[in-house]
Design a protein around this motif. Structure first.
Motif, PDB file in Angstrom:
ATOM      1  N   GLU A  58      35.353   7.142   8.980  1.00 23.93           N
ATOM      2  CA  GLU A  58      36.424   6.400   8.316  1.00 23.93           C
ATOM      3  C   GLU A  58      35.958   5.030   7.835  1.00 23.93           C
ATOM      4  O   GLU A  58      36.423   4.529   6.822  1.00 23.93           O
ATOM      5  N   ASP A  59      35.011   4.419   8.588  1.00 25.31           N
ATOM      6  CA  ASP A  59      34.539   3.082   8.198  1.00 25.31           C
ATOM      7  C   ASP A  59      33.433   3.131   7.146  1.00 25.31           C
ATOM      8  O   ASP A  59      32.846   2.107   6.794  1.00 25.31           O
ATOM      9  N   GLY A  60      33.130   4.344   6.646  1.00 25.83           N
ATOM     10  CA  GLY A  60      32.128   4.479   5.588  1.00 25.83           C
ATOM     11  C   GLY A  60      30.708   4.643   6.085  1.00 25.83           C
ATOM     12  O   GLY A  60      29.783   4.797   5.281  1.00 25.83           O
ATOM     13  N   THR A  61      30.502   4.631   7.397  1.00 27.37           N
ATOM     14  CA  THR A  61      29.143   4.831   7.929  1.00 27.37           C
ATOM     15  C   THR A  61      28.832   6.325   7.997  1.00 27.37           C
ATOM     16  O   THR A  61      29.716   7.163   8.151  1.00 27.37           O
TER      17      THR A  61
ATOM     18  N   LYS B 101      39.083   7.261  -1.666  1.00 26.34           N
ATOM     19  CA  LYS B 101      38.010   6.570  -0.942  1.00 26.34           C
ATOM     20  C   LYS B 101      37.695   5.242  -1.605  1.00 26.34           C
ATOM     21  O   LYS B 101      37.589   4.214  -0.943  1.00 26.34           O
ATOM     22  N   GLY B 102      37.523   5.287  -2.900  1.00 23.82           N
ATOM     23  CA  GLY B 102      37.295   4.065  -3.664  1.00 23.82           C
ATOM     24  C   GLY B 102      36.078   3.278  -3.233  1.00 23.82           C
ATOM     25  O   GLY B 102      36.079   2.049  -3.296  1.00 23.82           O
ATOM     26  N   ASP B 103      35.041   3.940  -2.737  1.00 22.98           N
ATOM     27  CA  ASP B 103      33.843   3.256  -2.242  1.00 22.98           C
ATOM     28  C   ASP B 103      32.624   3.792  -2.973  1.00 22.98           C
ATOM     29  O   ASP B 103      32.097   4.853  -2.632  1.00 22.98           O
ATOM     30  N   LYS B 104      32.167   3.060  -3.977  1.00 19.99           N
ATOM     31  CA  LYS B 104      31.031   3.523  -4.774  1.00 19.99           C
ATOM     32  C   LYS B 104      29.746   3.532  -3.958  1.00 19.99           C
ATOM     33  O   LYS B 104      28.889   4.390  -4.163  1.00 19.99           O
ATOM     34  N   ARG B 105      29.581   2.577  -3.053  1.00 20.23           N
ATOM     35  CA  ARG B 105      28.364   2.527  -2.244  1.00 20.23           C
ATOM     36  C   ARG B 105      28.287   3.753  -1.335  1.00 20.23           C
ATOM     37  O   ARG B 105      27.222   4.330  -1.144  1.00 20.23           O
ATOM     38  N   ASN B 106      29.417   4.175  -0.809  1.00 18.82           N
ATOM     39  CA  ASN B 106      29.442   5.367   0.028  1.00 18.82           C
ATOM     40  C   ASN B 106      29.050   6.596  -0.787  1.00 18.82           C
ATOM     41  O   ASN B 106      28.287   7.447  -0.328  1.00 18.82           O
ATOM     42  N   ASP B 107      29.553   6.665  -2.027  1.00 16.54           N
ATOM     43  CA  ASP B 107      29.176   7.765  -2.927  1.00 16.54           C
ATOM     44  C   ASP B 107      27.675   7.755  -3.192  1.00 16.54           C
ATOM     45  O   ASP B 107      27.021   8.802  -3.202  1.00 16.54           O
TER      46      ASP B 107
ATOM     47  N   CYS C 248      22.172   9.765  -2.658  1.00 14.29           N
ATOM     48  CA  CYS C 248      20.766   9.501  -2.287  1.00 14.29           C
ATOM     49  C   CYS C 248      20.267  10.524  -1.267  1.00 14.29           C
ATOM     50  O   CYS C 248      19.172  11.083  -1.405  1.00 14.29           O
ATOM     51  N   LEU C 249      21.071  10.766  -0.229  1.00 14.33           N
ATOM     52  CA  LEU C 249      20.672  11.707   0.809  1.00 14.33           C
ATOM     53  C   LEU C 249      20.527  13.116   0.245  1.00 14.33           C
ATOM     54  O   LEU C 249      19.615  13.862   0.627  1.00 14.33           O
TER      55      LEU C 249
ATOM     56  N   ASN D 282      19.603   6.926   8.969  1.00 14.94           N
ATOM     57  CA  ASN D 282      19.489   5.632   9.659  1.00 14.94           C
ATOM     58  C   ASN D 282      18.954   4.554   8.734  1.00 14.94           C
ATOM     59  O   ASN D 282      19.411   3.403   8.764  1.00 14.94           O
ATOM     60  N   ALA D 283      17.970   4.926   7.904  1.00 15.85           N
ATOM     61  CA  ALA D 283      17.392   3.946   6.978  1.00 15.85           C
ATOM     62  C   ALA D 283      18.414   3.494   5.946  1.00 15.85           C
ATOM     63  O   ALA D 283      18.527   2.292   5.649  1.00 15.85           O
ATOM     64  N   ILE D 284      19.172   4.440   5.393  1.00 16.06           N
ATOM     65  CA  ILE D 284      20.181   4.091   4.387  1.00 16.06           C
ATOM     66  C   ILE D 284      21.275   3.226   4.997  1.00 16.06           C
ATOM     67  O   ILE D 284      21.756   2.267   4.382  1.00 16.06           O
ATOM     68  N   MET D 285      21.645   3.526   6.241  1.00 13.87           N
ATOM     69  CA  MET D 285      22.682   2.734   6.905  1.00 13.87           C
ATOM     70  C   MET D 285      22.197   1.329   7.282  1.00 13.87           C
ATOM     71  O   MET D 285      23.000   0.450   7.552  1.00 13.87           O
ATOM     72  N   SER D 286      20.888   1.128   7.296  1.00 13.41           N
ATOM     73  CA  SER D 286      20.361  -0.203   7.615  1.00 13.41           C
ATOM     74  C   SER D 286      20.450  -1.149   6.427  1.00 13.41           C
ATOM     75  O   SER D 286      20.105  -2.330   6.529  1.00 13.41           O
ATOM     76  N   SER D 287      20.894  -0.611   5.276  1.00 14.20           N
ATOM     77  CA  SER D 287      21.049  -1.392   4.036  1.00 14.20           C
ATOM     78  C   SER D 287      19.724  -1.842   3.449  1.00 14.20           C
ATOM     79  O   SER D 287      19.681  -2.695   2.578  1.00 14.20           O
ATOM     80  N   LYS D 288      18.635  -1.268   3.949  1.00 13.59           N
ATOM     81  CA  LYS D 288      17.325  -1.573   3.380  1.00 13.59           C
ATOM     82  C   LYS D 288      16.874  -0.399   2.525  1.00 13.59           C
ATOM     83  O   LYS D 288      17.314   0.727   2.713  1.00 13.59           O
ATOM     84  N   ALA D 289      15.968  -0.679   1.587  1.00 12.98           N
ATOM     85  CA  ALA D 289      15.435   0.396   0.753  1.00 12.98           C
ATOM     86  C   ALA D 289      14.700   1.395   1.640  1.00 12.98           C
ATOM     87  O   ALA D 289      13.908   1.018   2.504  1.00 12.98           O
TER      88      ALA D 289
END
Length: 627
Positions: free
Chosen positions: A16-19, A105-111, A116-117, A301-308
């Motif tokens: 629900e929190d987008g993670t 959802k309205g969350d482009k980053r989540n999309d 990416c995955l 895990n890498a994507i959730m860390s907000s790093k490339a």
């Protein structure tokens, strides 16, 4: 062994929190799959019928939830593993993704994270859309142009990152649903692929158009063309003209569905089965289900860390895990096979050596097949250390079993002899002759016993030597012997002792010689296996590179013909770099480097210079054979 899941499970949960988080149940299923996997992912806007196509690929009427309302039914990424229909001993992994662009959802980053995955986990990526491939459809694929911000091929900064994507990204299949137009251009029939390539061709700015908008859309087109070197298109008629049928696609029979649509779906599935490659960790190492689970966890895990996300770092992490497993499994196989096949003690050195060679060859094959990216040969060195230790343990066990058995036989056959010694029966006139006769009978009976093993001679010599002092004492006390006879017997005894010592020295030299031969054989076997593997990897890299260059040449030709000379020049430079890389792959300097590393391993084991020289000769012989 193949696995067929009865129903899909969620692989990557979208909370629900987008993670995003990998589902342990799905990870456990993947960890049990040791077969190579072909991974087909599907992405697209929500409510476009993605799940139906995935169910068709699974050869099932139901499975992935279709949903008959305006709500998106699939959350996160769902997985379904089934035996591959056409590739024996392979598993087909289907990934059905959450619909993109869900207004709730309205969350482009989540999309973007989901997209990416899907890209980096798949070996074939299906993009599902409705209607036509127009500017709006391409606009919805804007995620492609943002991939470079979130995915990196190399761990270090690299100016050619986007150029590298084409080597690692999946084949790209655009499925256009509810397509009602004619496949024609300028009054001529065109193929579905022609339609896709035309839609992805760069567009020139017209006077009435917004140049910046056109440039953005061309950038998206250019990214699709650059990142996905293999592209395919399928168009589908509407499944039915009745809304009630469309709302119950997982319930209605095929009789209620358009025959044209069913034929198109069958054609789509056949193409996927025949053309989707195994998922590769890099360009040459196939991923098993277990590795795919590790990839999913590390990438998420890498994507959730907000790093490339660095693909190179992820692959290296998996190689560490797999190489450790390769060392362990190969060692365990050797140990298990030696125990199962060996009958200890072995009768001869050759019997033990032949058994060890047979088991070691199998263990080496396991190590070589499973290990990868062992560029410094550190894991091969560890494997060889384990082999040396295990061989030594089995060799010592073999000798010890032989020695114990031989000592038991000697005790059994000398029981009466020992009792006679305790009672002093040999310390009488004529006792020396009796002692000699009894010893002769013990040796005769002992030699007739089968299965004594390697220590048969050594144990007998030790037994005889322990009796020599007693024998001389008995001889000296025997009054039936003259002084000359005693002197002659004593001389005989000394000569026999010398002969026994000579035999022991010869046996030791023979063992050292056999040890050197074993070291040379081990070195040759491991060196040849290492060179074979590096050679085959080099050949595969050249083949993959040739395919990349062919794709770049096509793109360069397109941009040149359309008058986009700046883009054409970019592809020209990429081709130049690739050709230079191809020339480097043809060079053989890697052979010397590999041999140097292997010689370092040989020296680590304190192997004689002859063994190291033999490794060099093996390498040169291998190279001549390949050349």
């Amino acid at each position: 062994m193949s696995i067929r899941m009865e129903a899909p499970v969620c692989l990557i949960e979208n909370r629900e929190d987008g993670t995003l988080q990998v589902n342990p149940v799905a990870a456990s299923i993947l960890s049990s799959i040791e077969q190579p996997v072909v991974v087909v992912g599907i992405v697209g806007m929500y409510r476009t019928g993605k799940s139906y196509l995935m169910n068709k690929l699974a050869k099932a009427h139901r499975g992935f939830e279709l949903g008959a309302t305006v709500e998106s039914k699939t959350k996160g990424i769902w997985m379904w593993c089934v035996p591959h229909p056409t590739k024996e001993s392979h598993t087909l992994v289907l990934l059905d993704t959450e619909g993109l662009g869900d207004v709730k959802k309205g969350d482009k980053r989540n999309d973007l994270n989901i997209f990416c995955l899907s890209v980096i986990l798949s070996s074939a990526l299906v993009y599902n859309s409705k209607g036509t491939i127009d500017e709006d459809a391409i606009e919805k694929l804007r995620f492609v142009s943002e991939l470079a911000d979130f995915i990196k091929v190399k761990s270090k900064d690299n100016e050619d990152e986007e150029d590298e994507f084409s080597r690692h990204f999946p084949i790209f299949i655009w499925a256009v649903r509810d397509f009602i137009l004619k496949l024609e251009s300028d009054g001529k029939k065109i193929t579905e692929d022609d339609y896709l390539e035309s839609a992805l061709a760069p567009q020139k700015t017209k006077v009435v158009q917004n140049p910046k908008r056109v440039e953005e859309r061309n950038h998206c087109r250019g990214c699709i063309r650059m990142y996905f070197k293999n592209r395919k298109c399928f168009v589908f008629d509407p499944p039915s003209g009745r809304s009630d049928v469309l709302q119950r696609m997982d319930e209605v029979s095929e009789k209620e569905i358009s025959p044209t649509f069913l034929a198109q779906a069958e054609k789509f599935c056949t193409y996927i089965y025949e053309n989707s490659e195994v998922k590769y960790l890099d360009q040459i190492h196939e991923a098993t289900g277990k590795m795919l689970g590790e990839l999913a966890t590390l990438y998420t895990n890498a994507i959730m860390s907000s790093k490339a996300t660095s693909m190179e770092n992820v692959v290296m992490s998996i190689s560490q895990i797999e190489n450790e497993a390769a060392v362990r499994e190969a060692t365990e196989h050797y140990e298990k096979m030696m125990k199962e096949r060996g009958r200890f003690p072995t009768e001869t050195d050759k019997e033990f050596t032949d058994l060890s060679i047979e088991c070691e060859k199998e263990a080496l094959q396991i190590f070589m097949k499973k290990s990868f990216k062992d560029s410094e040969l550190s894991f091969q060195k560890q494997y060889m250390e384990n082999m040396e230790l295990k061989k030594h343990e089995f060799s010592e066990m073999n000798k010890m079993k032989s020695l114990k058995y031989c000592e038991e036989l000697l005790r059994k056959h000398s029981k009466d002899h020992e009792e006679a010694i305790r009672q002093g029966l040999y310390c009488t006139p004529g006792g020396y002759q009796k002692f000699q006769e009894d010893m002769g009978q013990i040796v005769e009976r002992y030699n007739k016993e089968p299965g004594k093993g390697l220590q048969a001679e050594s144990a007998l010599q030790d037994f005889i030597m322990t009796k020599e002092t007693l024998k001389i004492s008995i001889m000296k006390a025997d009054k039936t012997l003259t002084e000359q006879q005693k002197k002659d017997e004593e001389n005989k005894s000394c000569r026999k002792m010398e002969e026994l010592e000579k035999k022991i020295k010869e046996l030791k030299l023979s063992q050292e010689s056999k040890k050197a031969e074993d070291e040379k054989r081990t070195a040759d076997m491991n060196c040849t296996a290492m060179l074979e593997k590096k050679w085959s990897e080099n050949v595969m890299l050249q083949e993959k590179l040739n395919l990349v260059m062919q794709a770049k040449e096509r793109e360069q030709g397109l941009y040149t013909s359309q008058g986009f000379y700046e883009e054409a020049d970019m592809y020209c430079q990429q081709l130049k770099d690739l050709k230079g890389e191809a020339e480097n792959l043809k060079e053989t300097s890697w052979v010397d480097s590999a041999v140097d590393m292997f010689c370092g391993i040989a020296q680590f084991f304190s192997w004689q210079g002859a063994v190291v020289a033999g490794v060099v000769r093996t390498a040169h012989g291998f190279f001549k054979k390949k050349a």
